[in-house]
Design an enzyme around this catalytic site. Sequence first.
Site, PDB file in Angstrom:
ATOM      1  N   GLU A 127      -0.442   8.517   6.351  1.00  0.00           N
ATOM      2  CA  GLU A 127      -0.159   8.012   7.689  1.00  0.00           C
ATOM      3  C   GLU A 127      -0.641   9.066   8.684  1.00  0.00           C
ATOM      4  O   GLU A 127      -1.271  10.045   8.306  1.00  0.00           O
ATOM      5  CB  GLU A 127       1.337   7.707   7.838  1.00  0.00           C
ATOM      6  CG  GLU A 127       1.763   6.582   6.893  1.00  0.00           C
ATOM      7  CD  GLU A 127       3.149   6.010   7.167  1.00  0.00           C
ATOM      8  OE1 GLU A 127       3.611   6.085   8.316  1.00  0.00           O
ATOM      9  OE2 GLU A 127       3.749   5.486   6.230  1.00  0.00           O
ATOM     10  N   LYS A 150      -5.058   6.769  11.679  1.00  0.00           N
ATOM     11  CA  LYS A 150      -5.239   7.081  10.255  1.00  0.00           C
ATOM     12  C   LYS A 150      -6.707   7.357   9.934  1.00  0.00           C
ATOM     13  O   LYS A 150      -7.077   7.466   8.780  1.00  0.00           O
ATOM     14  CB  LYS A 150      -4.715   5.916   9.419  1.00  0.00           C
ATOM     15  CG  LYS A 150      -3.234   5.646   9.665  1.00  0.00           C
ATOM     16  CD  LYS A 150      -2.723   4.673   8.628  1.00  0.00           C
ATOM     17  CE  LYS A 150      -1.898   3.583   9.250  1.00  0.00           C
ATOM     18  NZ  LYS A 150      -1.556   2.557   8.262  1.00  0.00           N
ATOM     19  N   ASN A 206       3.688   2.218   6.969  1.00  0.00           N
ATOM     20  CA  ASN A 206       4.881   1.468   6.599  1.00  0.00           C
ATOM     21  C   ASN A 206       6.121   2.328   6.397  1.00  0.00           C
ATOM     22  O   ASN A 206       7.227   1.901   6.695  1.00  0.00           O
ATOM     23  CB  ASN A 206       4.589   0.648   5.342  1.00  0.00           C
ATOM     24  CG  ASN A 206       5.543  -0.521   5.211  1.00  0.00           C
ATOM     25  OD1 ASN A 206       6.019  -1.040   6.221  1.00  0.00           O
ATOM     26  ND2 ASN A 206       5.853  -0.903   3.984  1.00  0.00           N
ATOM     27  N   ARG A 245       3.596  -6.615   4.250  1.00  0.00           N
ATOM     28  CA  ARG A 245       4.076  -5.263   3.930  1.00  0.00           C
ATOM     29  C   ARG A 245       5.590  -5.348   3.850  1.00  0.00           C
ATOM     30  O   ARG A 245       6.207  -6.190   4.500  1.00  0.00           O
ATOM     31  CB  ARG A 245       3.671  -4.272   5.032  1.00  0.00           C
ATOM     32  CG  ARG A 245       2.171  -4.221   5.307  1.00  0.00           C
ATOM     33  CD  ARG A 245       1.378  -3.668   4.140  1.00  0.00           C
ATOM     34  NE  ARG A 245       1.764  -2.316   3.802  1.00  0.00           N
ATOM     35  CZ  ARG A 245       1.288  -1.234   4.434  1.00  0.00           C
ATOM     36  NH1 ARG A 245       0.424  -1.373   5.409  1.00  0.00           N
ATOM     37  NH2 ARG A 245       1.663  -0.039   4.066  1.00  0.00           N
TER      38      ARG A 245
END
Length: 266
Positions: free
Chosen positions: A3, A51, A165, A249
């Site tokens: 991340e 990212k 996430n 997700r």
Amino acid sequence: MPEGDTIFRIAATMRRTLGDDPIVHARGRPGGAQLERLVGCRVLRVTPQGKHLLIDFEGGLTLHTHLGMLGSWHRYRPGERWRRPADEAVAVLETGRAVAVCFAAPTVELMETRAVRLHPGLAELGPDLLDPTTDLELVARRLAGDGRSVAEALLDQRLVAGVGNVYRNEALAACRLDPFEPAAEVGVERLTALLATTASILRSNVGQPVRSTVPGARAGERWVYRRAGRPCRRCGTLIRSASVGRPPRTLYWCPRCQAPGPRSAA
Ligand SMILES: [Zn+2]
């Protein structure tokens, strides 16, 4: 999964690793980006963008990588044995003093630096949450204008870059927000606080070997992420999970602390 905090740390490491030395050897995967063009060039700057990692070189070329779920950057001394198989290497940059190797990244592309701002995947990126100049209230207004749930909006890299996430779930839990509440109903004030919490969690994890999100708890402890069926650290209610969004997700939340509807913050 990398991340924003991971990319931020990698950028700092790459700056140190490649330094001011010219590239003496470079290669991509066969048939991939022609990294040989970088030989003789020095690194001008390394920029984490959400990212994505951008390495600008002399001569007007930029190497863009995105690590996806499984990619990583390693640094070695010249001649040192690599910790992953050589055939998984998708980018190799070598100076006289160090070797930077990118393994298994789905995105490795060499482009003209001036074309970066036109790149579809990069031009669309929202403000980077780890950039200290990012105006959180402005980002909160963008989230509030989104038609989806707060959980889905927070993960959309076009609205705000760098949140994956793990941190999405943890920040929502830390702020006791119902992940399914529409972003517009959460409102700018609570969204600004959510972004501040998310940024602070990301920042505190830069350079840490394991991700920790619960203040004062052991390293690696989390509020909800991958804790489905286990008791909430605050109230003991069992953590729930569901697959949500496109692509789907997994969301994790405490049905009591993050219950729908208005409630007092505590
Ligand atoms: Zn709870």
